[in-house]
Design an enzyme around this catalytic site. Structure first.
Site, PDB file in Angstrom:
ATOM      1  N   LYS A  74       0.810  -1.230   0.000  1.00  0.00           N
ATOM      2  CA  LYS A  74       0.000   0.000   0.000  1.00  0.00           C
ATOM      3  C   LYS A  74       0.842   1.279   0.000  1.00  0.00           C
ATOM      4  O   LYS A  74       0.593   2.171  -0.803  1.00  0.00           O
ATOM      5  CB  LYS A  74      -0.972  -0.001   1.186  1.00  0.00           C
ATOM      6  N   ASN A  95      -4.980   1.749  -1.529  1.00  0.00           N
ATOM      7  CA  ASN A  95      -5.397   0.348  -1.552  1.00  0.00           C
ATOM      8  C   ASN A  95      -6.252  -0.005  -2.765  1.00  0.00           C
ATOM      9  O   ASN A  95      -6.655  -1.150  -2.915  1.00  0.00           O
ATOM     10  CB  ASN A  95      -6.080  -0.086  -0.239  1.00  0.00           C
ATOM     11  N   GLY A 137       1.009   1.060   9.685  1.00  0.00           N
ATOM     12  CA  GLY A 137       1.259   0.800   8.263  1.00  0.00           C
ATOM     13  C   GLY A 137       0.140   1.461   7.457  1.00  0.00           C
ATOM     14  O   GLY A 137      -0.565   2.337   7.957  1.00  0.00           O
ATOM     15  N   GLY A 245     -12.286  -8.053  11.347  1.00  0.00           N
ATOM     16  CA  GLY A 245     -11.717  -7.371  10.184  1.00  0.00           C
ATOM     17  C   GLY A 245     -12.564  -7.411   8.933  1.00  0.00           C
ATOM     18  O   GLY A 245     -12.440  -6.542   8.059  1.00  0.00           O
TER      19      GLY A 245
END
Lengths: 278, 278
Positions: A74, A95, A137, A245
């Site tokens: 990314k 992304n 990140g 997630g």
């Protein structure tokens, strides 16, 4: 999920390394079929060393809808994108990317949008919360910015790479939302997010100390496999609202479909659940 | 044909321009499913201008079985292949490439093998025949060499690009089989092959003059859509044995599977017919 691939089928790729764990090929291919789109989503394992050459070469593909970008590509992909969104420039990562008419990549980062959207769709509020994001990140930074934009009272960040965490905190602070580097400890916060890969492996330790976790807090994870990480299981046992997630991914699919130009049809989390189950 | 794509699925690409007309995605994906191989075949429309960049970038893909190469990329791809087979060097083109352990492309051309294999599988002999091949692009050149190697008495070639035809005739001549440039006229021959794209469009003229076509000749076409071209229909009406383009493709799939490293299973034309019908 049944699908048919012919010479006229368009391709949506997902690049990452490793790639075996990604859900996108199943989810997107099911959604294409449900919505009558002649396209498939394909896993593409690209090494970090080969990323720039791959992105340069992929510009030559004419039946290509674009690429979903996942770990670790990314941040590095941003530098190949001639036209990043303001959000992508802020976060320093993309992304999703697609080739524009001028032959150059356009890009956006929708992880944070998806994260906040996933919480809101489940009746949770972000406004006024004191948030901790562990892992800065591409995903963690996107989430931290999106939480700040959604009205959090504070966004603290932790990363083992301390300089990276400090940089993210400084950049969020410039948006006007209080931000700082904190320890990976839930005690001071009521919106706690693991945006690190810790929890994917069975013997990973907890990424965040939960000893002082407050009831009524939201605890979220970006890890997709397992769906209920050790972190979420422990938080659930203490009566907290937990968010696996998959919600972040599913809540951003409509935004991704629009970015890639797949018009019409249903792209909601409910439609995804139906399509994947079909 | 139903298939499932997940993060662990491997990719076999087919590159060409245009790409909509290719059968490979359906045929290969059906064969992978029949043989229990977790892979799919994906159409990739690559422009001639973008070919070199695409092939350079595709070396970075780690879940990639390789590429089938079709029109117009067969000759140009050869220059990107560090390790072409002797056959590919002879023909000056490749139709299959894969990345080797050293990160470079290996390549072969299997069209001619498939063409001759397809005829033999249907009980036809090539030995001793006087052959005419019309069209000396990648496919035509591969077929002309393979017919020569299979024992034809003579291999004549025709191409609107006269210099290209003369070059192919000269190179075949060096293998010891008589070869020359001829007109696109069936009269002197008993194995007649259209290896040009003429016949794909409904209003294309016949690529070969059949006024003097001899009974007992074989007339073959590389065109796949329509299955029975005007050329084949006219030859069939005159009592000749005709071979549609699908046979060349289907007869080389076993050789391709071996080249790409798909071991085990059944890859014969009969298995293909069953898989595609399933």
């Amino acid at each position: 999920m049944a699908t048919q691939i012919t010479g006229s089928t368009r391709i949506l790729g997902i690049i990452g390394d490793p790639i075996r764990q990604v859900r996108a090929p199943e989810v997107w291919t099911a959604m294409f079929q449900r919505n009558g789109v002649d396209a498939v989503c394909i896993p593409m394992q690209v090494t970090a060393a080969g990323l720039n050459a791959f992105l340069e070469g992929a510009k030559a593909l004419r039946n290509f809808a674009g690429l979903i970008v996942t770990i670790p590509h990314k941040p590095a992909s941003l530098s190949q994108v001639a036209s990043p969104s303001a959000r992508a420039r802020h976060v320093g990562a993309v992304n999703v990317i697609r080739v524009q008419d001028d032959g150059q990549w356009a890009g956006d980062i929708l992880d944070g949008v998806g994260f906040v959207g996933g919480l809101k769709a489940r009746g949770q509020r972000v406004e006024g919360r004191k948030a901790l994001v562990v892992g800065t990140g591409g995903v963690g930074t996107a989430i931290a910015f999106a939480i700040a934009e959604a009205g959090a009272a504070e966004v603290a960040v932790f990363d083992m790479a301390e300089a990276r965490a400090a940089d993210v905190a400084a950049r969020i602070g410039k948006t006007g939302v209080p931000s700082r580097v904190a320890a990976a400890d839930a005690g001071d916060f009521d919106l706690i997010v693991n945006a690190s890969p810790m929890g994917m492996k069975p013997d990973d330790p907890l990424p965040i100390n939960l000893d002082r976790l407050k009831p009524g807090s939201i605890v979220a994870d970006v890890v997709v496999h397992p769906r209920m990480t050790k972190l979420l299981t422990a938080a659930h046992e203490r009566g907290c609202f937990v968010q696996p997630g998959t919600h972040m991914m599913d809540a951003q699919i409509a935004s991704m479909a629009s970015f890639f130009g797949f018009e019409g049809g249903a792209w909601s989390p409910e439609a995804i659940a139906q399509a994947v189950a079909a």
